[in-house]
Enzyme design. Structure first.
Site, PDB file in Angstrom:
ATOM      1  N   GLN B 235       0.830  -1.202   0.000  1.00  0.00           N
ATOM      2  CA  GLN B 235       0.000   0.000   0.000  1.00  0.00           C
ATOM      3  C   GLN B 235       0.866   1.255   0.000  1.00  0.00           C
ATOM      4  OE1 GLN B 235      -2.758  -2.334   3.188  1.00  0.00           O
ATOM      5  NE2 GLN B 235      -3.195  -0.166   3.064  1.00  0.00           N
ATOM      6  N   ARG B 382      -8.186  -0.981   8.391  1.00  0.00           N
ATOM      7  CA  ARG B 382      -9.299  -0.164   7.907  1.00  0.00           C
ATOM      8  C   ARG B 382      -9.661   0.942   8.892  1.00  0.00           C
ATOM      9  NH1 ARG B 382     -13.802  -2.027   3.623  1.00  0.00           N
ATOM     10  NH2 ARG B 382     -14.289   0.087   3.040  1.00  0.00           N
ATOM     11  N   CYS B 383      -8.637   1.644   9.353  1.00  0.00           N
ATOM     12  CA  CYS B 383      -8.882   2.771  10.250  1.00  0.00           C
ATOM     13  C   CYS B 383      -7.627   3.601  10.288  1.00  0.00           C
ATOM     14  CB  CYS B 383      -9.197   2.296  11.666  1.00  0.00           C
ATOM     15  SG  CYS B 383      -7.805   1.517  12.492  1.00  0.00           S
ATOM     16  N   GLU B 752     -12.804   4.478   5.974  1.00  0.00           N
ATOM     17  CA  GLU B 752     -12.670   3.712   7.198  1.00  0.00           C
ATOM     18  C   GLU B 752     -13.667   4.101   8.280  1.00  0.00           C
ATOM     19  OE1 GLU B 752      -8.081   2.713   6.356  1.00  0.00           O
ATOM     20  OE2 GLU B 752      -8.444   4.562   7.410  1.00  0.00           O
TER      21      GLU B 752
END
Lengths: 162, 799, 292
Positions: B235, B382-383, B752
């Protein structure tokens, strides 16, 4: 050992070991749209269509077993430049994000619609419950399958024009 | 559910707010994406890893002789071989270091012990199975609360005497750091003076992002050119390139990192993993490309876990429900190495957002991190960094407080929200919230779900002995790290870059330092450029992920793409527009001051009939530039955001409980998000659906658990449970729009929010259903058995 | 993950298949649907030396009624049962089971007979076969034998199949108009093994009393079990909530589950009770009997 597989209507000669999984054989034949996501037959990203009407998780079948069957993968779905209604509908309804589960999901939806051309939302969720998606929360996938069902029931796929 | 008729591909100018369909879909729907495992290079070898069956053990001997006899096996490497290259340990993002292959001992089950290289996948797998390793098991530390017992076993022999860590002093051989923020003394005083106080312990269990595509890497060292090409599921390709250069000594310009299509990341694909390093070393040593693709077991057992925060909170309030102070103590289980993916100055991430959407005057938060015999990680799943933990903590606690006060949880929230006029709002723990209208968003959500009618229904059902519950979460996130004054990773400031090249014929290629994994950047970045430059969206190509071509940037995670790269994209476009304006003036034969940008065209002020389009300007930039002006129409912009962004939302969940089995059925879930300006509402909604589903999974099924011997209990998808379409609820979404005042587009980021905000709504709903039985809290994941136990203890039974 | 290497045999006749099985003994495994075996091989938990793929054997895909029995051949896939309208209308228990085995894609490949031969402690088909009093048809060198399911299922992952024997068919008695059944299963998600599940089959007398009862429970012991005492309680009685509670309680009593991530022993035992109770109510409901 040498085997011949019929993938998307084309005979492919492949050299495999008995332990070669079908998914690996398909991918080694250059059709990398069919993915691998787990080792436990859980995720369904490797789902392909077998003999037009049934699906199989191609990680849970040996390549040698597929001899004499016809295999359809995501690459075999479009007719030339014309997308299959499921492909069109996944695009239209934002039924994919990272795209990794998409080929398996579309192939699972393909056989679902073979058996149930006009499924309810609940029947779609039930029918796709062997395939995991980590991005979409399934909601737009359900919408995409509904759209595809409608398109397939319209004469000659007029709605599929793009 | 209505079905729209299909429409055409997006064409023409498609700016902000348009739900245009995604450009990237074209390749994915026909199976022509290029994911890591789809790449095959001539002469490529395959790598398989040998893993430890023990959670803590000395390695007495590694015997690879049988493996080397297997036809096709080329080499087996262990820590000793890596040491020769200075690569047996690598630095982590958190200032610690970690073993690449087990160096003398293993510290968690499934730790990588040896790497086998072979001509085929089969031979590599057979080789790995044939490597014989002798272990001497050692006592294990599984419970983080026991990690710092005086007699706890020493996990990290390498630093057992080093009592100064990367984040200050360590007080025990298994202690990593202590971090705190706020005034403890003032907070304790305020708590002591509060009329009402609640205390609650809660665990945010260990989880794992588990993207469907596992991690993988192809190392390709070209010995003739000295150039290393690395294909990697990452990523953050630029950060990886820098790290690789630092650890290998290969000059950064001789390393090219290519991050191909990524099959989901969710934070899992941010760190550097041992498998990557081994594949690269293998390529350097063997002179051939080496591919490594994780098995699902490797993914779940060895790569970055998330959460594992053990939290104690105390909140003070007045009798009529005005909060006064909060104090938080957290024990963070970091596993065997501190490999948490957090900005350097923030070992506990942005956990200090734990005051949430509420106007706390006093607050104090403290976190201790400890080593245990578990895999390293601590990724932002996811945050934004540790924001899910903080958000869950405060949103769950507000319900505990409401219960204590016998107040409706919606009313308690409405009473304590930061009010719109308080923005920019300085929080007690040091953040400056950019904007928000929490009351409005909650009211939209309550109205949409019919909150007060549901409360009536609940009362009636309760009277009949039926169990239903309503849960609310009104969270505030902190995303978009971040401003360079505070945010860096390994010293690299957390700006992001965008490059735009407008070609003579009016098409453009744009590149960013981010790397999407399904978020739709190829569409949304094009929309930003279309909006800012008036170019046709179908003539804009977006490229990310190749460090040779993309501008530097820190990558895509922690909801930072839109706040950082999105800002960079807008400002790069505006810089182009500034130059274009000069060219337009030249074409229109007026002075620059007489030209204005109206309706995506350059127009002569007061003479609307005299205008030129960006296409015409682009052509002129190469064919007819004004005298004295540099030709061309290209630029790169590095955007250093002035502040973080603070998306918020109000979620309401309704559940029904099966009294026989303890099963919880989510009947409805309304999610109203406020992510500021929306670039593509279709994509935003899709992000919300996905994030809610992951929140649902965390609340009810996903958990990385261990037994007392440190055995991993969720090493594949039959034990680590991801919900299918059948379990997943149907989501009802909506939004309010409170733009960020400092972001160039007013956008805040959304990917997110739903994972951050939803777990508390689910848990609050279940607890609400059982509140009259005296239940105040249930830890996630909420299994049927946990509910069943409460039911039976309360004498409730049913078929 | 990649299975260990093995020798692959693809017999084209039953005799050839039995020859291979006889020759290789327990080093050989039969490959039918492979939906349990292949994942186990990928984890190298199973490493058979020889795989005997029976998928090309002729005449094993039949699904037919004959002599008061539904005969399901060894190559009948779960979906063949699931999508069969006649089974949906008349074989309620079997239809219920066919919809919850594994997941919808696995069911295209998985076989009913294969599942019974696997005898997983959590097997769905075994519970149904117990409740419906099914019979197995087994072929070997010495001919054919027909065995009641209770004798066929021996132990965890063990059946009465001897070396060189192949199960070719399972037979379920055809229900009459006064017979119905149900399958109640709880699982953490689709595709998970059951946390607990119960299969029931009830036949009523014309006077409304219970003529015959079958109860099989799964995932709550070392192997699927028959709830004998529950069946005994029901037989000859008029259905009532009290009776159902008592019969269901027998399931709790004999359940002896292994605690795991799906639940404690205590929870699974109670679920055996709840699910038997629910199954009985559902079966009675399908027979038009409302229980007060």
């Amino acid at each position: 050992m040498e085997i011949t597989l019929n993938i998307n209507g084309t005979e492919k000669k492949l050299n495999v070991e008995p332990r070669t999984l079908l998914v690996q054989a398909i991918r080694d034949a250059g059709l990398t749209g069919t993915h691998i996501g787990c080792d436990s037959s859980s995720c369904g990203v490797c789902t392909v269509v077998l003999d037009g009407k049934t699906a199989v998780k191609s990680c849970t079948m040996f390549a040698v077993q597929a001899e004499g069957h016809s295999i359809t993968t995501i690459e075999g779905l479009a007719q030339g430049d014309k997308l299959h209604p499921l492909q069109q509908a996944f695009h239209d309804q934002h039924g994919l994000q990272c795209g990794y589960c998409t080929p398996g999901m579309i192939m699972a939806a393909y056989v679902l619609l073979q058996h149930n051309p006009n499924p309810s939302e609940e029947e779609i969720r039930f029918g796709l419950s062997g395939n995991l998606c980590r991005c979409t929360g399934y909601q737009n996938i359900v919408k995409a399958v509904q759209q595809a069902a409608q398109m397939l029931q319209q004469p000659t796929g007029a709605a599929a024009d793009d | 559910m209505s079905v729209q008729t299909p429409n055409l591909e997006p064409k023409g100018i498609q700016g902000l707010g348009k739900p245009i369909k995604r450009k990237e879909d074209a390749r994915f729907i026909v199976g022509k994406g290029t994911y890591l495992d789809d790449i095959n290079l001539p002469g490529m070898l395959y790598m398989a890893l040998v893993h430890s069956p023990y959670a803590h053990a000395k390695i007495l001997n590694i015997d690879a002789s049988e493996a080397l006899k297997i036809p096709g096996v080329k080499a087996v490497i262990t820590a000793k071989d890596l040491a020769a290259a200075g690569l047996s340990w690598i630095p982590t993002l958190a200032g610690d270091k970690q073993m690449v292959l087990a160096d003398g001992k293993v510290l968690y089950q499934y730790q990588e012990v040896a790497a086998v290289f072979a001509e085929t996948r089969q031979a590599a797998a057979d080789g790995a199975a044939a490597v014989q390793v002798e272990y001497e098991p050692l006592p294990v530390v599984v419970d983080p609360y026991k990690a710092t017992d005086p007699d706890a076993p020493v996990l990290r022999e390498d630093i057992k005497d080093k009592m100064e860590g990367a984040h200050g002093p360590r007080r025990h051989h298994n202690h990593i750091w202590n971090w705190s923020v706020g005034s403890k003394e003032e907070t304790e005083k305020a708590l002591a003076q509060s009329e009402v106080r609640i205390k609650q312990h809660m665990v945010y269990p260990r989880s794992h992002p588990a993207p469907l595509e596992p991690c993988g890497c192809i190392g390709d060292m070209n010995k003739a050119t000295g150039r290393l090409t690395v294909y990697m599921t990452t990523q953050a390709p630029h950060a990886i390139r820098t790290v690789l250069s630092l650890v290998t000594g290969i000059p950064e310009n001789n390393i090219r990192v290519i991050s191909p299509d990524i099959g989901g990341g969710f934070g899992n694909k941010v760190p550097v993993y041992p498998g990557y390093v081994c594949a690269i070393v293998g390529s350097i040593v063997l002179g051939a490309p080496v591919k490594w693709v994780e098995t699902r077991t490797e993914n779940l057992t060895t790569t970055g876990f998330a959460r594992d925060f053990h939290m104690d909170i105390e909140i003070g309030a007045t009798k009529d429900g005005k909060v006064t102070a909060m104090k938080v103590y957290t024990l963070a289980d970091h596993g065997a190495f501190d490999a948490a993916a957090d900005p350097s100055k923030y070992p506990a991430g942005l956990f200090s957002i734990c005051t949430g959407s509420y106007d706390f005057q006093k607050a104090y938060a403290e976190v201790d991190a400890v080593y245990t015999n578990k895999a390293p990680g601590g990724v932002a799943y996811r945050c934004s960094f540790r924001v899910t933990e903080a958000s869950y903590l405060i949103e769950r606690s507000m319900d505990v407080l409401a219960h204590e006060l016998k107040m409706d949880p919606a009313e308690l929230r409405l009473k304590n929200f930061i009010r719109p006029e308080q923005f920019p709002y300085p929080s007690a723990l040091g953040w400056t919230y950019d904007s928000g209208d929490y009351e409005k968003t909650l009211k939209v959500a309550l109205e949409r779900i019919g909150y007060y009618e549901l409360r009536k229904e609940q009362a009636e059902k309760r009277a009949r002995g039926e169990l239903m519950g309503i849960g609310i979460s009104t969270f505030t996130e902190i995303v978009g790290a971040g401003p360079s004054k505070d945010f860096d990773i390994l010293g690299i400031k957390m700006f992001d870059g965008a490059e735009i090249r407008v070609h003579p014929s009016g098409s453009a290629i744009v590149r960013a330092g981010t790397r999407h994994q399904g978020q739709g950047h190829e569409t949304t970045w094009a929309q930003i450029v279309s909006e800012e430059l008036g170019l046709d969206v179908d003539k804009i190509i977006v490229e990310e992920g190749d460090t040779d071509t993309a501008p530097y940037g820190l990558g895509t995670y922690a909801s930072r793409s839109t706040p950082t790269a999105g800002g960079a994209m807008a400002l790069a476009a505006r810089r182009i527009r500034e130059k274009a304006k000069k060219i337009a003036a030249h074409l229109l034969e007026v002075s620059e001051n007489d030209v204005e940008w109206v309706d995506k065209k350059f127009v002569v002020k007061g003479v609307p009939s005299k205008s030129v389009t960006m296409n015409e300007v682009a052509f002129a930039a190469y064919t007819n530039p004004p005298p004295g002006l540099e030709p061309g129409l290209e630029t790169t912009y590095y955007y250093d955001p002035p502040n973080l962004t603070f998306p918020h939302g109000a979620y309401v969940c309704v559940v029904d409980i099966d009294k026989g089995t303890g099963e919880v059925k989510v009947r409805r879930f309304v999610a109203i998000d406020d992510c500021g300006t929306i670039i593509n509402p279709m994509i935003v909604e899709g992000q919300v659906h996905g994030g809610l589903t992951e929140g649902f999974a965390i609340a009810f099924m996903q958990e990385i658990a261990f037994d007392e011997q440190g055995n991993h209990l969720a090493s594949n998808f039959t034990d680590y449970l991801l919900p299918t379409a059948l379990e997943t609820p149907r989501w009802e979404t909506g939004h309010t729009v409170t733009p960020s005042p400092h972001h160039p587009l007013g956008a805040k980021g959304v990917g997110e929010s739903p994972t951050v905000g939803s777990p508390a709504a689910f848990v609050n709903a279940v607890v609400d259903a059982l509140a009259h039985l005296g239940v105040r809290h249930i830890d996630m994941p909420i299994t049927r058995e946990k509910v069943w136990r409460i039911l039976r203890q309360s004498g409730i039974d049913s078929f | 993950m990649i299975p260990a290497a093995f020798e692959y045999k693809r017999p084209m006749s039953l005799e050839e298949a039995i020859d291979h099985l006889a020759k290789h003994g327990y080093d050989a495994r039969v490959l039918a649907g492979g939906q349990s075996l292949i994942p186990a091989m990928r984890y190298r938990l199973a490493q058979p030396g020889v795989l005997v793929d029976i998928n090309k054997l002729p005449n094993l895909s039949y699904l037919s009624e004959e002599g008061g029995m539904l005969r399901i051949g060894a190559l009948v896939r779960d979906t063949d049962v699931e999508f069969n309208k006649d089974i949906q209308h008349r074989y309620h228990l079997i239809s219920d089971v066919s919809m919850v085995v594994a997941d919808p894609i696995v069911r295209y490949r998985g076989t009913v007979v294969g599942s019974l031969c696997h005898n997983d402690p959590s097997g769905d088909w075994a519970a149904a076969a117990i409740a419906a009093r099914a019979q197995m048809v087994i072929k070997g060198k010495n001919g054919t034998r027909v065995e009641p399911i209770d004798q066929f299922l021996v132990d965890s992952f063990a059946t009465s199949l001897g070396e060189g024997e192949l199960a070719v068919e399972v037979r379920f008695p055809t229900p009459n108009a006064l017979t119905s059944g149900a399958y109640e299963k709880i699982e953490r998600k689709v595709g998970d093994y059951a946390t607990a599940a119960a299969a029931v089959q009830l036949e009523l007398n014309p006077d409304g009393t219970i003529k015959e009862a079958g109860i099989g429970i799964t995932a709550v012991a070392h192997m699927p079990l028959r709830v004998v005492e529950g069946e005994n309680l029901l037989r000859g009685q008029k259905p009532s909530m009290e009776l159902i509670r008592a019969a269901a309680e027998e399931a709790r009593k004999i359940a002896d589950p292994t605690p795991d991530a799906r639940g404690s022993a205590e929870y699974k035992k109670d679920m055996a009770r709840v699910l038997v109770g629910r199954g009985l109510l559902k079966a009675l409901n399908r027979l038009g009997v409302a229980v007060a």
